[in-house]
Design a protein around this motif. Structure first.
Motif, PDB file in Angstrom:
ATOM      1  N   ALA A 106      82.807 109.114  64.634  1.00  0.00           N
ATOM      2  CA  ALA A 106      82.056 108.417  65.624  1.00  0.00           C
ATOM      3  C   ALA A 106      80.540 106.996  64.796  1.00  0.00           C
ATOM      4  CB  ALA A 106      80.985 109.721  66.371  1.00  0.00           C
ATOM      5  N   ALA A 107      80.913 106.450  66.149  1.00  0.00           N
ATOM      6  CA  ALA A 107      80.077 105.618  65.991  1.00  0.00           C
ATOM      7  C   ALA A 107      79.651 104.167  66.757  1.00  0.00           C
ATOM      8  CB  ALA A 107      81.057 104.529  64.344  1.00  0.00           C
ATOM      9  N   PRO A 108      78.115 104.296  66.130  1.00  0.00           N
ATOM     10  CA  PRO A 108      77.775 102.896  67.396  1.00  0.00           C
ATOM     11  C   PRO A 108      79.151 101.402  67.771  1.00  0.00           C
ATOM     12  CG  PRO A 108      76.205 102.692  66.045  1.00  0.00           C
ATOM     13  CD  PRO A 108      78.017 103.394  65.359  1.00  0.00           C
ATOM     14  N   ARG A 109      79.388 101.766  68.530  1.00  0.00           N
ATOM     15  CA  ARG A 109      80.126 100.571  69.808  1.00  0.00           C
ATOM     16  C   ARG A 109      79.540  99.296  69.166  1.00  0.00           C
ATOM     17  NH1 ARG A 109      78.542 102.368  75.722  1.00  0.00           N
ATOM     18  NH2 ARG A 109      76.744 102.471  74.698  1.00  0.00           N
ATOM     19  N   ILE A 110      81.251  98.805  69.549  1.00  0.00           N
ATOM     20  CA  ILE A 110      81.482  96.847  68.418  1.00  0.00           C
ATOM     21  C   ILE A 110      81.209  95.803  69.898  1.00  0.00           C
ATOM     22  CG2 ILE A 110      83.260  95.302  67.974  1.00  0.00           C
ATOM     23  CD1 ILE A 110      82.758  98.124  65.604  1.00  0.00           C
ATOM     24  N   GLY A 111      80.718  94.541  69.668  1.00  0.00           N
ATOM     25  CA  GLY A 111      80.053  94.420  70.167  1.00  0.00           C
ATOM     26  C   GLY A 111      78.965  94.062  71.742  1.00  0.00           C
ATOM     27  N   ILE A 112      78.133  94.606  71.418  1.00  0.00           N
ATOM     28  CA  ILE A 112      77.242  94.883  72.334  1.00  0.00           C
ATOM     29  C   ILE A 112      75.734  94.824  72.532  1.00  0.00           C
ATOM     30  CG2 ILE A 112      79.199  96.325  73.838  1.00  0.00           C
ATOM     31  CD1 ILE A 112      77.013  99.007  72.775  1.00  0.00           C
ATOM     32  N   ASP A 113      75.690  93.961  71.186  1.00  0.00           N
ATOM     33  CA  ASP A 113      74.431  93.855  70.701  1.00  0.00           C
ATOM     34  C   ASP A 113      73.294  93.429  71.403  1.00  0.00           C
ATOM     35  OD1 ASP A 113      75.092  95.122  68.137  1.00  0.00           O
ATOM     36  OD2 ASP A 113      75.344  92.707  67.193  1.00  0.00           O
ATOM     37  N   TYR A 114      73.846  93.448  72.976  1.00  0.00           N
ATOM     38  CA  TYR A 114      72.758  93.415  74.045  1.00  0.00           C
ATOM     39  C   TYR A 114      72.286  94.158  74.238  1.00  0.00           C
ATOM     40  CZ  TYR A 114      76.827  93.749  76.734  1.00  0.00           C
ATOM     41  OH  TYR A 114      78.266  94.922  76.885  1.00  0.00           O
TER      42      TYR A 114
END
Length: 205
Positions: free
Chosen positions: A181-189
């Motif tokens: 499990a890891a943080p999701r990609i491309g959602i820095d906003y």
DNA sequence: AGAACGATCGACT
DNA sequence: GTCGATCGTTCTA
């Protein structure tokens, strides 16, 4: 052909995102070509509580409408003006949520998918590595676009099954693998949701 | 009506 | 690692 039913998708999105790993996505193109891949990467998006979800706070627009369909439908949207992303709608009807399909290994129709991705370009190690490891790439390979948005996943054009045997293919040799499990990609906003560990990958143990 | 913005990818330094 | 492509969706007015 045996396939996952409505009940598989009618539940907790994070659990379903994990459970989808190792399952077989099956696509039958308009021309009748059978394509299939073994899922290796997914992400969960939950409208109720997740600022990264298009339907955050139950936001209902023309685009997010499919997220309000019953579980077991496809949500396919255009991103960056040129790529599509495939999601499976989850949770009880009325709870907008879905699992984004981010990665898979080719199981059937690899030649067709290669052509859809690369045309006549020759096989190279780099292209093999990057064949089906992104959501836009998967939609390109599986010929999925706006026309397939809202598809019923219990239908014949797009569905998921437990094993290749369910579509008449040989079983795969068992492998030692674990889920990361890891943080999701491309959602820095997405403020605090940026750090939710809702990206799941299947990796060698 | 107009502006801003992507749940990405591939080419390039 | 950086950067540009490209256009539908959404929001503001």
């Amino acid at each position: 052909m045996a396939r996952l039913s409505y009940d598989f998708y009618d539940g907790d999105t994070i659990e379903i995102a994990r459970n989808l790993l190792g399952k077989i996505v099956v696509r039958v193109t308009g021309g009748g070509t059978l394509l299939a891949g073994r899922l290796t990467e997914t992400e969960a998006y939950i409208g109720r509580c997740d600022k990264a979800c298009h339907a955050y706070g139950y936001r209902r627009t023309a685009r997010t409408a499919p997220l309000f369909l019953p579980p077991g439908h496809a949500y396919i949207y255009l991103i960056y003006g040129m790529y599509h992303c495939l999601n499976f709608v989850t949770e009880p009807e009325g709870e907008p949520a879905a699992v984004l399909i981010r990665g898979m290994e080719a199981i059937a129709g690899a030649d067709f998918m290669w052509r859809a991705r690369y045309g006549d370009k020759p096989v190279t190690p780099a292209r093999q590595r990057n064949f089906l490891n992104g959501p836009g790439k998967i939609c390109r390979a599986l010929c999925l676009g706006k026309a397939e948005n809202g598809l019923d996943l219990t239908g014949d054009a797009l569905f998921v099954c437990d094993s290749p045997a369910d579509i008449g293919l040989p079983e795969l040799p068992p492998r030692r693998e674990t889920v990361r499990a890891a943080p999701r990609i491309g959602i820095d906003y997405a403020e605090e949701a940026r750090d939710f560990p809702w990206r799941f990958t299947l990796e060698p143990a």
